[in-house]
Design a protein around this motif. Structure first.
Motif, PDB file in Angstrom:
ATOM      1  N   ARG A   1      13.466 -24.283 -13.563  1.00 10.31           N
ATOM      2  CA  ARG A   1      12.482 -24.184 -12.663  1.00 10.31           C
ATOM      3  C   ARG A   1      12.984 -24.185 -11.213  1.00 10.31           C
ATOM      4  NH1 ARG A   1       7.218 -27.089 -15.515  1.00 10.31           N
ATOM      5  NH2 ARG A   1       7.487 -26.144 -17.176  1.00 10.31           N
TER       6      ARG A   1
ATOM      7  N   HIS B   1       9.848 -22.594 -19.550  1.00  8.52           N
ATOM      8  CA  HIS B   1       9.539 -23.527 -20.658  1.00  8.52           C
ATOM      9  C   HIS B   1      10.091 -22.928 -21.920  1.00  8.52           C
ATOM     10  CE1 HIS B   1       5.283 -21.482 -20.511  1.00  8.52           C
ATOM     11  NE2 HIS B   1       6.181 -20.525 -20.294  1.00  8.52           N
TER      12      HIS B   1
ATOM     13  N   PHE C   1      -2.413 -21.089 -22.248  1.00 10.59           N
ATOM     14  CA  PHE C   1      -2.005 -20.895 -23.615  1.00 10.59           C
ATOM     15  C   PHE C   1      -2.894 -21.699 -24.436  1.00 10.59           C
ATOM     16  CE2 PHE C   1       1.574 -23.517 -23.161  1.00 10.59           C
ATOM     17  CZ  PHE C   1       2.028 -23.351 -21.992  1.00 10.59           C
ATOM     18  N   THR C   2      -3.245 -22.923 -24.102  1.00  9.05           N
ATOM     19  CA  THR C   2      -3.933 -23.751 -24.831  1.00  9.05           C
ATOM     20  C   THR C   2      -5.399 -24.132 -24.559  1.00  9.05           C
ATOM     21  OG1 THR C   2      -3.026 -25.674 -23.715  1.00  9.05           O
ATOM     22  CG2 THR C   2      -2.039 -25.013 -25.731  1.00  9.05           C
TER      23      THR C   2
ATOM     24  N   PHE D   1      -3.554 -25.493 -19.335  1.00 11.23           N
ATOM     25  CA  PHE D   1      -2.558 -24.430 -19.635  1.00 11.23           C
ATOM     26  C   PHE D   1      -3.019 -23.297 -19.926  1.00 11.23           C
ATOM     27  CE2 PHE D   1      -0.817 -28.769 -20.560  1.00 11.23           C
ATOM     28  CZ  PHE D   1       0.351 -28.967 -19.790  1.00 11.23           C
TER      29      PHE D   1
ATOM     30  N   GLN E   1       4.727 -23.223 -12.290  1.00 13.83           N
ATOM     31  CA  GLN E   1       6.265 -23.000 -12.933  1.00 13.83           C
ATOM     32  C   GLN E   1       6.942 -22.216 -11.872  1.00 13.83           C
ATOM     33  OE1 GLN E   1       6.182 -22.290 -17.162  1.00 13.83           O
ATOM     34  NE2 GLN E   1       4.906 -23.889 -17.488  1.00 13.83           N
TER      35      GLN E   1
ATOM     36  N   SER F   1       7.781 -22.373 -24.358  1.00  9.85           N
ATOM     37  CA  SER F   1       6.684 -22.051 -24.947  1.00  9.85           C
ATOM     38  C   SER F   1       6.859 -20.359 -25.379  1.00  9.85           C
ATOM     39  CB  SER F   1       5.392 -22.146 -24.003  1.00  9.85           C
ATOM     40  OG  SER F   1       5.341 -23.518 -23.788  1.00  9.85           O
TER      41      SER F   1
ATOM     42  N   GLU G   1       9.704 -28.017 -27.556  1.00 10.45           N
ATOM     43  CA  GLU G   1       8.139 -27.318 -27.966  1.00 10.45           C
ATOM     44  C   GLU G   1       8.004 -27.731 -29.482  1.00 10.45           C
ATOM     45  OE1 GLU G   1       7.073 -25.464 -25.279  1.00 10.45           O
ATOM     46  OE2 GLU G   1       5.300 -24.546 -26.292  1.00 10.45           O
TER      47      GLU G   1
ATOM     48  N   ALA H   1      -0.360 -26.922 -30.044  1.00  7.17           N
ATOM     49  CA  ALA H   1       1.244 -26.794 -29.421  1.00  7.17           C
ATOM     50  C   ALA H   1       1.162 -27.858 -28.609  1.00  7.17           C
ATOM     51  CB  ALA H   1       1.226 -25.367 -28.944  1.00  7.17           C
ATOM     52  N   PHE H   2       2.614 -28.208 -28.363  1.00  8.65           N
ATOM     53  CA  PHE H   2       2.883 -29.222 -27.378  1.00  8.65           C
ATOM     54  C   PHE H   2       4.203 -28.980 -26.645  1.00  8.65           C
ATOM     55  CE2 PHE H   2       4.039 -30.624 -31.647  1.00  8.65           C
ATOM     56  CZ  PHE H   2       5.361 -31.018 -31.366  1.00  8.65           C
ATOM     57  N   GLY H   3       4.573 -29.347 -25.465  1.00  5.82           N
ATOM     58  CA  GLY H   3       5.873 -29.224 -24.975  1.00  5.82           C
ATOM     59  C   GLY H   3       6.001 -30.683 -24.200  1.00  5.82           C
TER      60      GLY H   3
ATOM     61  N   GLY I   1       2.553 -32.059 -22.251  1.00  2.83           N
ATOM     62  CA  GLY I   1       1.516 -31.198 -22.333  1.00  2.83           C
ATOM     63  C   GLY I   1       1.358 -30.604 -23.523  1.00  2.83           C
ATOM     64  N   CYS I   2       0.007 -30.485 -24.007  1.00  7.89           N
ATOM     65  CA  CYS I   2      -0.577 -30.041 -25.353  1.00  7.89           C
ATOM     66  C   CYS I   2      -1.875 -29.258 -25.501  1.00  7.89           C
ATOM     67  CB  CYS I   2      -0.400 -31.214 -26.560  1.00  7.89           C
ATOM     68  SG  CYS I   2      -1.604 -32.547 -25.835  1.00  7.89           S
TER      69      CYS I   2
ATOM     70  N   GLN J   1       7.333 -19.919 -28.971  1.00  5.22           N
ATOM     71  CA  GLN J   1       6.007 -19.950 -29.694  1.00  5.22           C
ATOM     72  C   GLN J   1       5.862 -18.452 -30.251  1.00  5.22           C
ATOM     73  OE1 GLN J   1       2.227 -21.565 -28.427  1.00  5.22           O
ATOM     74  NE2 GLN J   1       3.374 -23.104 -27.259  1.00  5.22           N
TER      75      GLN J   1
ATOM     76  N   GLN K   1      13.385 -29.361 -23.097  1.00 11.45           N
ATOM     77  CA  GLN K   1      12.201 -29.384 -23.500  1.00 11.45           C
ATOM     78  C   GLN K   1      12.349 -29.441 -25.153  1.00 11.45           C
ATOM     79  OE1 GLN K   1       9.483 -26.476 -21.892  1.00 11.45           O
ATOM     80  NE2 GLN K   1       8.620 -27.882 -20.346  1.00 11.45           N
TER      81      GLN K   1
HETATM   82  N1  PHE Z   1       4.859 -25.260 -21.582  1.00 14.16           N
HETATM   83  C1  PHE Z   1       4.490 -26.261 -20.921  1.00 14.16           C
HETATM   84  C2  PHE Z   1       5.016 -26.594 -19.897  1.00 14.16           C
HETATM   85  O1  PHE Z   1       6.227 -26.447 -19.743  1.00 14.16           O
HETATM   86  C3  PHE Z   1       4.060 -27.536 -21.928  1.00 14.16           C
HETATM   87  C4  PHE Z   1       3.079 -27.235 -23.180  1.00 14.16           C
HETATM   88  C5  PHE Z   1       3.514 -26.672 -24.231  1.00 14.16           C
HETATM   89  C6  PHE Z   1       1.741 -27.168 -22.865  1.00 14.16           C
HETATM   90  C7  PHE Z   1       2.771 -26.336 -25.102  1.00 14.16           C
HETATM   91  C8  PHE Z   1       0.805 -27.110 -23.958  1.00 14.16           C
HETATM   92  C9  PHE Z   1       1.322 -26.495 -25.247  1.00 14.16           C
HETATM   93  O2  PHE Z   1       4.383 -27.328 -19.116  1.00 14.16           O
END
Ligand code: PHE
Length: 367
Positions: A220, A194, A276-277, A274, A172, A196, A236, A334-336, A308-309, A199, A234
Motif C-alpha cells: 500500500r 490485500h 466485499f463483506t 468492507f 487502500q 482478498s 486471508e 472471510a477474514f484478513g 477485518g472480517c 478469494q 496478511q
Molecule cells: N482485505 C481486508 C483488508 O486488507 C481485510 C478483510 C479480509 C476484510 C476479508 C474482510 C474480509 O483490510
C-alpha cells in the motif's frame, strides 16, 4: 671427496671393491645435499661429460685396462654408469619430497583452533508468525492457497465489489504499475493491496465448499511509521459452504486467537465496513498486555483491534456464480489479518521497521 683411483689390479675382486668404494662415496656425498642447486653441483661433479667422475672412470679404468680385462671392465663400467645415473636421479626425487614435506609441516593445520562458524539462519519472525497462523487453520481443515503479488484491478477491486471510482478504494491507497493506460480499466496491473483477490481466484478454480487460508505479501502507498509499512503481510481466510453463519465466523476466529495468544484471550466483533463483506466487522482481542484492564498499549480501552472480517457479500458470489456460488444456496465468511501486527503483539516489538532492516541483533532473538 672421492677421487678416482688408478687400478693396479684388474681381478674381479679388485673391481668389485673399487665399485663398492665408488658407490659408498656417491652415497655419502648425496647425504650432504640440502637444495636443488646443491644437487646440480653434485650431479655435474659425477656426470659432466668433461671431467665428471664417470668420465674419469672411463679414462682411468677402462682405457688403462690391459687388453685381456678390457671386455669385463667395459661391461662393469657401463653397468656402473647406469646405476650411478639412476641413483643421482633418485637423490633429487628424495630431496624434493622432503622439501614439500617440510613445507606441509610448517603449514600444518592446528586442529584445536575453533573452526570458521557459519551461523545457520532462523526463520524470519514474520514468516514464523505467518506459518503459525496458517498452522492453526490447517488444524481446522483449511487448505493453503497463494496468488500473485502483481494483480489486476479486476481481482484486487472490481470483483470484490469495489466499483470503479468508489471511495472505498481510497482506504487502500494503491501502488499502480506504470504504462497501463492502453488497457481496459479492469486489466490494469497494480501491487495487490490485500490478499482478498485470492478469494475470487480460489472460487473461480473450485466450486464450494471452500475452506482456505492465503498467506502473502501486500503493498500500500502508506508512509512508514512505527506501525505501518508500504509492504506487509496478511493471512486471508475464506470459508464457503451451505449454512455458514456469522456464528461460525466468530467461533473460528475466537478459537484461532486463543491458539495464537493463549486461552485466556477474549474476542469481540465491532461493526465495520468492507465492500466485499456484509455484514462486516473488525475483530478485537482483549489486550494481551493488561488482560483487558486498560493500559497504554490498548489506549486504556482493554481491547486491541486485530483484523477485518465479515460474511461474503452476495455481490462477490455473483462474480463466480457460474462455478456453483449461488448466494441463495450457499454462504460464507472471510477474514484478513496483518501478520506484522500479530507479530508485534506476540513479541512486543516496538517498531515495524525492525522486521525489514535485517539487523541480526534483532533477528537472532527469534532463534
Ligand atoms: N482485505 C481486508 C483488508 O486488507 C481485510 C478483510 C479480509 C476484510 C476479508 C474482510 C474480509 O483490510
Amino acid at each position: 671427496m672421492y677421487t678416482v683411483p688408478k687400478l693396479e689390479d684388474y681381478s674381479p675382486e679388485a673391481l668389485d671393491r673399487a665399485v663398492a668404494d665408488l658407490f659408498s662415496a656417491l652415497d655419502a656425498e648425496s647425504r650432504d645435499l640440502h637444495s636443488e642447486s646443491d644437487w646440480k653441483t653434485f650431479r655435474d661433479r659425477w656426470l659432466a661429460r668433461k671431467n665428471g667422475v664417470l668420465t674419469q672412470i672411463n679414462d682411468t679404468w677402462l682405457k688403462a685396462a690391459p687388453g685381456a680385462a678390457k671386455r669385463e671392465v667395459g661391461r662393469r663400467v657401463n653397468e656402473l654408469k647406469a646405476r650411478a645415473e639412476a641413483a643421482i636421479e633418485q637423490v633429487l626425487g628424495k630431496l624434493i619430497a622432503s622439501a614439500v614435506g617440510a613445507k606441509i609441516d610448517s603449514d600444518r593445520l592446528d586442529i584445536t583452533l575453533p573452526g570458521i562458524q557459519r551461523p545457520i539462519g532462523v526463520k524470519h519472525p514474520v514468516l514464523r508468525v505467518m506459518d503459525e497462523i496458517v498452522a492453526v487453520f490447517k488444524a481446522m481443515g483449511y487448505s493453503v492457497g497463494e496468488g500473485p503479488e502483481v494483480e489486476t484491478d479486476y481481482y484486487n477491486f472490481e470483483s470484490l465489489n469495489f466499483p470503479p471510482n468508489h471511495p472505498a478504494r481510497d482506504t487502500q491507497d494503491t501502488l499502480f504499475i506504470a504504462g497501463q493506460e492502453s488497457k481496459a480499466a479492469r486489466d490494469r496491473l497494480l501491487l495487490r493491496t490485500h490478499t482478498s483477490p485470492v478469494q475470487i481466484r480460489t472460487m473461480e478454480q473450485q466450486p464450494p465448499p471452500v475452506r482456505i487460508v492465503i498467506p502473502g505479501k501486500v503493498h500500500r502507498n502508506d508512509p512508514l511509521d512505527a506501525t505501518h509499512s508500504p509492504v506487509f503481510h496478511q493471512v486471508e481466510g475464506l470459508a464457503v459452504d451451505t449454512n455458514i453463519t456469522f456464528c461460525d465466523l466468530k467461533g473460528t476466529l475466537d478459537h484461532a486467537m486463543k491458539a495464537l495468544f493463549g486461552s485466556s484471550v477474549k474476542t469481540r466483533f465491532y461493526p465495520s465496513f468492507f465492500p466485499f463483506t456484509e455484514p462486516s466487522a473488525d475483530m478485537q482481542v482483549s489486550c494481551i498486555f493488561c488482560g483487558g484492564k486498560g493500559c497504554r498499549k490498548c489506549k486504556f480501552s482493554g481491547w486491541i483491534e486485530l483484523l477485518g472480517c465479515g460474511m461474503v457479500d452476495p455481490n462477490v458470489f455473483d462474480f463466480v456464480k457460474h462455478n456453483g456460488y449461488d448466494s441463495s444456496k450457499i454462504s460464507g465468511f472471510a477474514f484478513g489479518m496483518g501478520v506484522e501486527r500479530i507479530a508485534i503483539l506476540k513479541y512486543e516489538v516496538e517498531e515495524i521497521q525492525l522486521f525489514y532492516e535485517g539487523d541480526v541483533r534483532f533477528l537472532e532473538q527469534f532463534a
